[in-house]
Design a protein around this motif. Structure first.
Motif, PDB file in Angstrom:
ATOM      1  N   ARG A   1       0.835  -1.288   0.118  1.00 28.18           N
ATOM      2  CA  ARG A   1       0.065   0.053   0.121  1.00 28.18           C
ATOM      3  C   ARG A   1       0.973   1.381  -0.060  1.00 28.18           C
ATOM      4  NH1 ARG A   1      -5.349  -1.076   1.340  1.00 28.18           N
ATOM      5  NH2 ARG A   1      -5.668  -3.363   1.651  1.00 28.18           N
ATOM      6  N   LEU A   2       0.381   2.324  -0.708  1.00 29.71           N
ATOM      7  CA  LEU A   2       1.160   3.755  -0.494  1.00 29.71           C
ATOM      8  C   LEU A   2       0.071   4.695  -0.101  1.00 29.71           C
ATOM      9  CD1 LEU A   2       2.534   3.797  -4.251  1.00 29.71           C
ATOM     10  CD2 LEU A   2       3.786   2.894  -2.197  1.00 29.71           C
ATOM     11  N   VAL A   3       0.977   5.520   0.427  1.00 30.78           N
ATOM     12  CA  VAL A   3       0.147   6.960   0.982  1.00 30.78           C
ATOM     13  C   VAL A   3       0.927   8.098   0.442  1.00 30.78           C
ATOM     14  CG1 VAL A   3      -0.398   8.480   2.985  1.00 30.78           C
ATOM     15  CG2 VAL A   3      -0.952   5.804   3.136  1.00 30.78           C
ATOM     16  N   LEU A   4       0.449   9.074  -0.405  1.00 30.33           N
ATOM     17  CA  LEU A   4       1.128  10.220  -0.670  1.00 30.33           C
ATOM     18  C   LEU A   4       0.695  11.278   0.435  1.00 30.33           C
ATOM     19  CD1 LEU A   4       2.867  11.317  -2.931  1.00 30.33           C
ATOM     20  CD2 LEU A   4       0.880  12.522  -3.881  1.00 30.33           C
ATOM     21  N   ALA A   5       1.486  11.745   0.852  1.00 25.99           N
ATOM     22  CA  ALA A   5       1.602  12.800   1.885  1.00 25.99           C
ATOM     23  C   ALA A   5       1.848  14.007   1.056  1.00 25.99           C
ATOM     24  CB  ALA A   5       2.470  12.498   3.106  1.00 25.99           C
ATOM     25  N   VAL A   6       0.960  15.057   0.632  1.00 29.42           N
ATOM     26  CA  VAL A   6       0.967  16.186   0.143  1.00 29.42           C
ATOM     27  C   VAL A   6       1.323  17.306   0.852  1.00 29.42           C
ATOM     28  CG1 VAL A   6       0.075  17.804  -1.903  1.00 29.42           C
ATOM     29  CG2 VAL A   6      -0.294  15.474  -2.048  1.00 29.42           C
ATOM     30  N   ASN A   7       2.788  17.492   1.255  1.00 32.43           N
ATOM     31  CA  ASN A   7       3.135  18.054   2.350  1.00 32.43           C
ATOM     32  C   ASN A   7       3.413  19.737   2.115  1.00 32.43           C
ATOM     33  OD1 ASN A   7       3.990  18.638   4.979  1.00 32.43           O
ATOM     34  ND2 ASN A   7       6.244  18.247   4.422  1.00 32.43           N
ATOM     35  N   LYS A   8       3.539  20.475   3.096  1.00 28.03           N
ATOM     36  CA  LYS A   8       3.550  21.777   3.053  1.00 28.03           C
ATOM     37  C   LYS A   8       2.230  22.568   2.252  1.00 28.03           C
ATOM     38  CE  LYS A   8       8.614  21.134   2.867  1.00 28.03           C
ATOM     39  NZ  LYS A   8       9.824  21.701   2.432  1.00 28.03           N
TER      40      LYS A   8
ATOM     41  N   PRO B   1      -6.330   1.182  -7.532  1.00 24.97           N
ATOM     42  CA  PRO B   1      -6.459   2.496  -6.939  1.00 24.97           C
ATOM     43  C   PRO B   1      -6.822   2.322  -5.547  1.00 24.97           C
ATOM     44  CG  PRO B   1      -7.893   2.358  -9.109  1.00 24.97           C
ATOM     45  CD  PRO B   1      -7.026   0.935  -8.505  1.00 24.97           C
ATOM     46  N   GLY B   2      -7.486   1.439  -5.150  1.00 22.13           N
ATOM     47  CA  GLY B   2      -8.022   1.399  -3.325  1.00 22.13           C
ATOM     48  C   GLY B   2      -6.838   1.213  -2.668  1.00 22.13           C
ATOM     49  N   SER B   3      -5.407   0.732  -3.209  1.00 20.66           N
ATOM     50  CA  SER B   3      -4.340   0.829  -2.111  1.00 20.66           C
ATOM     51  C   SER B   3      -3.669   1.864  -2.418  1.00 20.66           C
ATOM     52  CB  SER B   3      -3.632  -0.778  -2.884  1.00 20.66           C
ATOM     53  OG  SER B   3      -3.174  -0.261  -3.937  1.00 20.66           O
ATOM     54  N   VAL B   4      -4.048   2.941  -2.818  1.00 22.26           N
ATOM     55  CA  VAL B   4      -3.337   4.347  -2.792  1.00 22.26           C
ATOM     56  C   VAL B   4      -4.143   5.472  -1.971  1.00 22.26           C
ATOM     57  CG1 VAL B   4      -2.240   5.910  -4.274  1.00 22.26           C
ATOM     58  CG2 VAL B   4      -2.016   3.626  -4.957  1.00 22.26           C
ATOM     59  N   LEU B   5      -3.619   6.229  -1.239  1.00 21.08           N
ATOM     60  CA  LEU B   5      -4.360   7.102  -0.832  1.00 21.08           C
ATOM     61  C   LEU B   5      -3.429   8.441  -0.575  1.00 21.08           C
ATOM     62  CD1 LEU B   5      -7.196   8.272   0.770  1.00 21.08           C
ATOM     63  CD2 LEU B   5      -5.867   7.856   2.572  1.00 21.08           C
ATOM     64  N   SER B   6      -4.008   9.852  -1.195  1.00 23.60           N
ATOM     65  CA  SER B   6      -3.576  10.961  -1.043  1.00 23.60           C
ATOM     66  C   SER B   6      -4.009  11.780   0.126  1.00 23.60           C
ATOM     67  CB  SER B   6      -3.436  11.695  -2.221  1.00 23.60           C
ATOM     68  OG  SER B   6      -2.875  10.919  -3.525  1.00 23.60           O
ATOM     69  N   ILE B   7      -3.094  12.282   0.875  1.00 20.52           N
ATOM     70  CA  ILE B   7      -3.727  13.232   2.069  1.00 20.52           C
ATOM     71  C   ILE B   7      -3.013  14.584   2.071  1.00 20.52           C
ATOM     72  CG2 ILE B   7      -3.737  13.282   4.647  1.00 20.52           C
ATOM     73  CD1 ILE B   7      -3.529  10.114   4.704  1.00 20.52           C
ATOM     74  N   PRO B   8      -3.771  15.517   2.264  1.00 14.82           N
ATOM     75  CA  PRO B   8      -2.892  16.932   2.225  1.00 14.82           C
ATOM     76  C   PRO B   8      -2.554  17.323   3.865  1.00 14.82           C
ATOM     77  CG  PRO B   8      -5.494  17.263   2.347  1.00 14.82           C
ATOM     78  CD  PRO B   8      -5.175  15.795   2.245  1.00 14.82           C
ATOM     79  N   VAL B   9      -1.345  17.321   4.071  1.00 10.06           N
ATOM     80  CA  VAL B   9      -0.863  17.625   5.344  1.00 10.06           C
ATOM     81  C   VAL B   9       0.030  19.008   5.388  1.00 10.06           C
ATOM     82  CG1 VAL B   9      -0.924  15.090   5.779  1.00 10.06           C
ATOM     83  CG2 VAL B   9       1.227  15.989   5.129  1.00 10.06           C
ATOM     84  N   SER B  10       0.446  19.342   6.501  1.00 11.44           N
ATOM     85  CA  SER B  10       1.556  20.165   6.826  1.00 11.44           C
ATOM     86  C   SER B  10       2.214  19.495   7.957  1.00 11.44           C
ATOM     87  CB  SER B  10       1.208  21.468   7.187  1.00 11.44           C
ATOM     88  OG  SER B  10       2.186  22.232   7.711  1.00 11.44           O
ATOM     89  N   ALA B  11       3.438  18.932   7.888  1.00 10.45           N
ATOM     90  CA  ALA B  11       4.145  18.355   9.045  1.00 10.45           C
ATOM     91  C   ALA B  11       4.538  19.386   9.761  1.00 10.45           C
ATOM     92  CB  ALA B  11       5.252  17.521   8.312  1.00 10.45           C
TER      93      ALA B  11
END
Lengths: 433, 307
Positions: A137-144, A173-183
Motif C-alpha cells: 500500500r502507498l500513501v502520498l502525503a502532499v506536504n507543505k 486504486p484502492g491501495s493508494v491514498l493521497s492526504i493533504p498535510v502540513s508536517a
C-alpha cells in the motif's frame, strides 16, 4: 486486525520527511520529555524559535550538520489500536539503497511530495522501487499544503497525477491514498485540520491505524529454511536431532508430508518443538524446531517444504536486482548469492535489461548496472536453489547478492519473471499530465 | 490520547511472540554462520533478556556461546552476585574483562571525572581480539537513543571495532549478511525492534528473574547532576553532597558512577510496567549521565568501538 504495522517513508530531500515523522511521534505523544528538551535545546542553539521536530529523528552528527537524513532509522510508536515500526528512509539520490532497505519489510509506504513542486522524478523513482519490492500500500502525503494556501485544486492535481502513476505501476486504486498535510503545522497528520474543509478522507494516523495489514502468506505452501541443527548430546537428550528455523511461508502441522530440498528426500514431520513445549502447528514467522520421522543427513541451507507443493530447485535464476553498490555490475561477475539460509557461489551470465524509472520503460542489454539502478539479470549458481517467485512470496523469492571478496551486500535480488512494472512488452501508461 | 499504553489484548501478545521469534531467528543465524560468537552480559535487564532468548533458541541443547562481561569495577554488588548466580545455574562460561587490570598495567588511565563507562571500550576490543570473537551479541535497542535508531541488526565493525554509519550494509528482508574479513567482527542486536515497554511486558510474561535493584528498595543516595547516585568506590558523596535515605529503583544498570536511581515504590514487575508506561522520561534520559555529555555522545562512543 494485526497489532503491528511495519511502514516506511520515502521522498525527496527537503520534502519534510523527518519533520513528518517527528510530528507523528510528537502528536501521538510518543516523545518523552527529555527527548523534547534535547531537541528544544538544540533548536535554540541553532537560533530557531520553535523546536525543529526533524532533530528528533536525525540522530547522526553529520545529519544534523547538513540538515538531511543519511541513513535509515527505525522508530517505534504505539496507539491504543496498533503498534508501529517505522523505517524512516533518506530521499537523497545516493541513498536510494536505504529506500530499498526500508521497503523490503514494509506493509505500507508513505511518500512525501512538496505541494509547491508536485510529483517529481524522485517521486516516480521511489514509487517504482516500492512497487518492485511489493510494498502492498502507498500513501502520498502532499506536504507543505500550508504554503499553497490550503488550495484544493493544487492538491487534486497532484493526487490525480500520483494515483495515475501508481496505477500504471500495478497498484489498485484502492491501495493508494493521497492526504493533504502540513508536517510543520500539524494539519491532518494526527489531528484533523479545519483549514482543509474540502478534504473528506482520514488523517494520516487514522489511516495507519485502520488500514488492513498485508496478510502473512499463511495459505502459501509451507517453506522452512533450516538454520541450525540442534543436537544436545546430553544424557537427557542423547539422540535428539532437531532442525531449527523460522517458518518462511505457509503452515506446518504434525504429521505433514514434507520434502527436504535440494536432495529431494521425503519424510514426515514428527514433532514441532519450542522451548515452551510442543506445538500442533506453526505458521509463517514463527521460530520452531522440527523433528522428522526419518534420520536423514540434513544441514543448514536445506529447505524443508510441503511435499505436495515443493519448488523445483534451479541453478539458473531469472531475477530482478536493485544494485546497491558503487562498484557497477557487469556481465561475467562472480558473486555470492544468499537465499534463505544457503549461500552459494554464483556467476552473472547476462544483464538482460535495465529499468528506466522515469520513462517507465526498459532498456535492453545494458553494458552495466550502476548504483541504484534496477535491472533484469540471469544468474547461474554453483548449487541448485529451491526458489519461489517473489510475486508469490517476498520471503522465499528474495536473495542477497554479496561480494565474495569483502562481503559487502551488492544487490537486493527478486526471483522470477519480471514484475509487470518491469516488463518490456507491457503497455506503457503515460504518467500523467 | 494515551499512547504509551500497550493494550492488554491478544494484539500485545502477538507482538511479543513476533519479537521473540525474530530474536530467536537472529541467534540461530549467528550460530550457523560464525565461528566464535560471544554474548555481552552485564547482568542488566537487556542482557538477561538476551540470555533468556538464547537459551530458548538452542533448547534443549546448551547455549553454544560463552558470555563476556566488561567489568568497570564500579558495579553494584547485587548485580555481580546475580551475574554469577545465572552463569552457575545455566552452566555457562563467563569471561570477565576487568577494567581495573587495564588501569593497573597502564594501558588505560583513570579519567579526572572518575567515570569508567567510557573506559570499557578498550578492554572490550582487546578481549574480542584476544579470543578472536567474530560475532558479539549486545542488548542494544533502537528505541534507546537517536544514534542507536540507525543501527543495523548485524553491524559490521572494522579491525578497530569502529562503527561507520555511512558505510552500513543495507539490511534486506530478514536476510542477514554476516560476511566479514579476518580481524573484523559483527555486532549483533537481537533486541533491535523491542521497546522498553516490550522488554518489561516480556519479562512479566516469561517470569524472567532480574537483579533486585530493578525493584523498589531503601538506599542511601546523594544528588549529583540531577541524579540520585549511590555510595561506592567511584567517589561520592563529595563535600556538600547530602546523603538521603530514599525508596528507589534502577531503570538501567551500568557503571555506578553514572547510573542514577529513580524514586519509586514499584516493587513488582506489574508496578514497574505501570510506572514505565506513565513515565515522561526515557530510561537513558532519566538515569544515564554518560548520554548527556554531548548532543552526539552515543554516536561518538559507538564510532570508537563502544556498543
Amino acid at each position: 486486525m494485526s497489532s503491528l504495522l511495519r511502514l516506511a517513508t520515502a521522498g525527496s530531500v527537503d520534502d519534510g520527511k523527518s519533520t513528518l515523522v517527528g510530528r507523528l511521534l510528537y502528536d501521538t505523544k510518543s516523545v518523552l520529555a527529555d527527548q523534547l528538551d534535547a531537541v528544544t535545546r538544540a533548536s535554540v542553539d541553532r537560533g530557531l524559535s520553535t523546536p525543529d521536530l526533524s532533530l528528533l529523528v536525525d540522530g547522526l552528527r553529520s545529519e544534523r550538520e547538513q540538515g538531511i537524513t543519511i541513513d535509515v532509522a527505525y522508530r517505534y510508536f504505539a496507539t491504543p489500536k496498533r503498534s508501529f515500526v517505522l523505517a524512516d528512509t533518506p530521499g537523497h539520490v545516493q541513498y536510494t539503497r536505504n529506500t530499498v532497505t526500508g521497503a523490503s519489510t514494509s506493509q505500507l509506504a508513505i511518500l512525501l511530495v512538496d505541494a509547491r513542486k508536485g510529483v517529481i522524478e524522485q517521486t516516480r523513482r521511489h514509487a517504482a522501487v516500492l512497487a518492485l519490492l511489493g510494498v502492498p500500500r502507498l500513501v502520498l502525503a502532499v506536504n507543505k499544503i500550508d504554503l499553497v494556501d490550503y488550495d484544493e485544486e493544487t492538491f487534486a492535481v497532484i493526487a490525480k497525477e500520483f494515483t495515475d502513476h501508481a496505477t500504471s505501476l500495478g497498484y489498485a486504486p484502492g491501495s493508494v491514498l493521497s492526504i493533504p498535510v502540513s508536517a510543520l503545522v500539524g494539519d491532518n497528520v494526527v489531528d484533523r485540520s479545519d483549514r482543509t474543509p474540502w478534504y473528506e478522507g482520514p488523517t494520516l494516523l487514522d489511516h495507519l491505524e485502520n488500514v488492513p495489514a498485508a496478510p502473512d502468506p499463511h495459505d502459501a505452501a509451507f517453506r522452512f529454511p533450516v538454520q541450525y541443527v540442534i543436537r544436545p548430546r546430553t544424557p537427557e537428550y542423547p539422540d535428539y536431532r532437531g532442525y531449527a528455523g523460522q517458518v518462511a511461508a505457509g503452515t506446518v502441522r504434525r504429521g505433514d508430508q514434507v520434502v527436504v530440498l535440494p536432495a529431494g528426500l521425503r519424510t514426515t514431520v514428527e514433532r514441532i518443538d519450542t522451548a515452551d513445549g510442543v506445538l500442533d502447528e506453526a505458521a509463517a514467522g514463527v521460530s520452531v524446531t522440527l523433528l522428522l520421522a526419518d534420520d536423514f543427513d540434513i544441514s543448514r541451507g536445506d529447505v524443508i517444504s510441503a511435499a505436495a507443493d515443493a519448488p523445483v530447485p534451479t541453478d539458473e535464476l531469472a531475477a530482478t536486482v536493485a544494485w546497491l553498490s558503487e562498484k557497477p555490475l557487469k556481465a561475467g561477475a562472480r558473486v555470492l548469492v544468499k537465499h534463505g539460509t544457503r549461500t552459494v557461489q554464483a556467476f552473472v551470465e547476462e544483464l538482460s535489461s535495465r529499468f528506466d524509472e522515469q520513462k517507465l520503460s526498459t532498456v535492453d542489454a545494458p553494458g552495466s548496472l550502476e548504483l541504484n539502478e534496477i535491472g533484469q539479470v540471469r544468474i547461474r549458481t554453483a548449487e541448485p536453489l529451491p526458489v519461489d517467485d517473489y510475486a508469490v512470496n517476498r520471503r522465499t523469492g528474495s536473495f542477497l547478492v554479496i561480494d565474495a571478496g569483502d562481503g559487502a551486500t551488492l544487490a537486493a535480488g527478486l526471483v522470477g519473471a519480471p514484475l509487470p512494472v518491469l516488463r518490456a512488452d507491457r503497455d506503457v501508461v503515460s504518467p500523467g499530465p | 490520547m494515551t499512547t504509551l499504553e500497550i493494550p492488554a489484548t491478544d494484539a500485545a501478545t502477538d507482538n511479543l511472540a513476533a519479537l521473540e521469534s525474530e530474536a530467536i531467528h537472529i541467534f540461530r543465524e549467528v550460530a550457523g554462520e560464525f565461528d566464535r560468537p560471544v554474548i555481552l552480559f552485564s547482568g542488566g535487564k537487556d542482557s538477561t533478556l538476551l540470555l533468556h532468548l538464547a537459551i530458548k533458541a538452542f533448547w534443549p541443547a546448551p547455549v553454544p556461546f560463552p558470555l563476556l562481561h566488561v567489568d568497570t569495577g564500579h558495579n553494584f554488588d547485587e548485580v555481580i552476585a546475580f551475574r554469577d548466580q545465572v552463569v552457575e545455574k545455566h552452566g555457562l562460561r563467563l569471561i570477565v574483562a576487568n577494567v581495573q587490570d587495564w588501569i593497573d598495567d597502564g594501558r588505560l588511565a583513570e579519567r579526572p571525572d572518575g567515570t569508567r563507562n567510557p573506559l570499557q571500550t578498550q578492554p572490550l576490543l582487546d578481549t574480542i581480539t584476544e579470543h578472536k570473537f567474530d560475532a558479539v551479541f549486545g542488548g542494544g535497542r533502537r528505541d534507546e537513543e537517536r544514534a542507536r535508531a540507525k543501527e543495523r541488526i548485524f553491524s559490521l565493525r572494522n579491525a578497530f571495532g569502529q562503527w561507520d554509519p555511512r558505510r552500513q550494509r543495507p539490511e534486506l528482508w530478514n536476510l542477514y549478511n554476516g560476511r566479514h574479513r579476518p580481524g573484523e567482527h559483527v555486532r549483533v542486536f537481537p533486541l533491535s525492534n523491542w521497546t522498553e515497554a516490550d522488554v518489561w511486558n516480556y519479562i512479566a510474561r516469561e517470569n524472567v528473574e532480574l537483579p533486585s535493584i530493578y525493584y523498589a528498595h531503601r538506599r542511601k543516595v546523594y544528588r549529583r547532576d540531577g541524579m540520585w547516585l549511590t555510595e561506592g568506590p567511584w567517589g561520592g558523596p563529595r563535600d556538600g553532597e547530602e546523603v538521603k535515605d530514599l525508596t528507589v529503583r534502577y531503570r538501567t544498570v551500568g557503571d555506578g558512577s553514572c547510573t542514577g536511581a529513580v524514586e519509586s515504590d514499584a516493587g513488582t514487575v506489574q508496578d514497574v510496567i505501570a510506572e514505565v508506561l506513565a513515565s515522561r522520561l526515557t530510561e537513558r534520559g532519566a538515569t544515564r549521565a554518560d548520554d548527556r555529555l554531548s548532543e552526539a555522545a552515543m554516536e561518538d562512543r559507538k564510532r570508537e568501538g563502544y556498543f
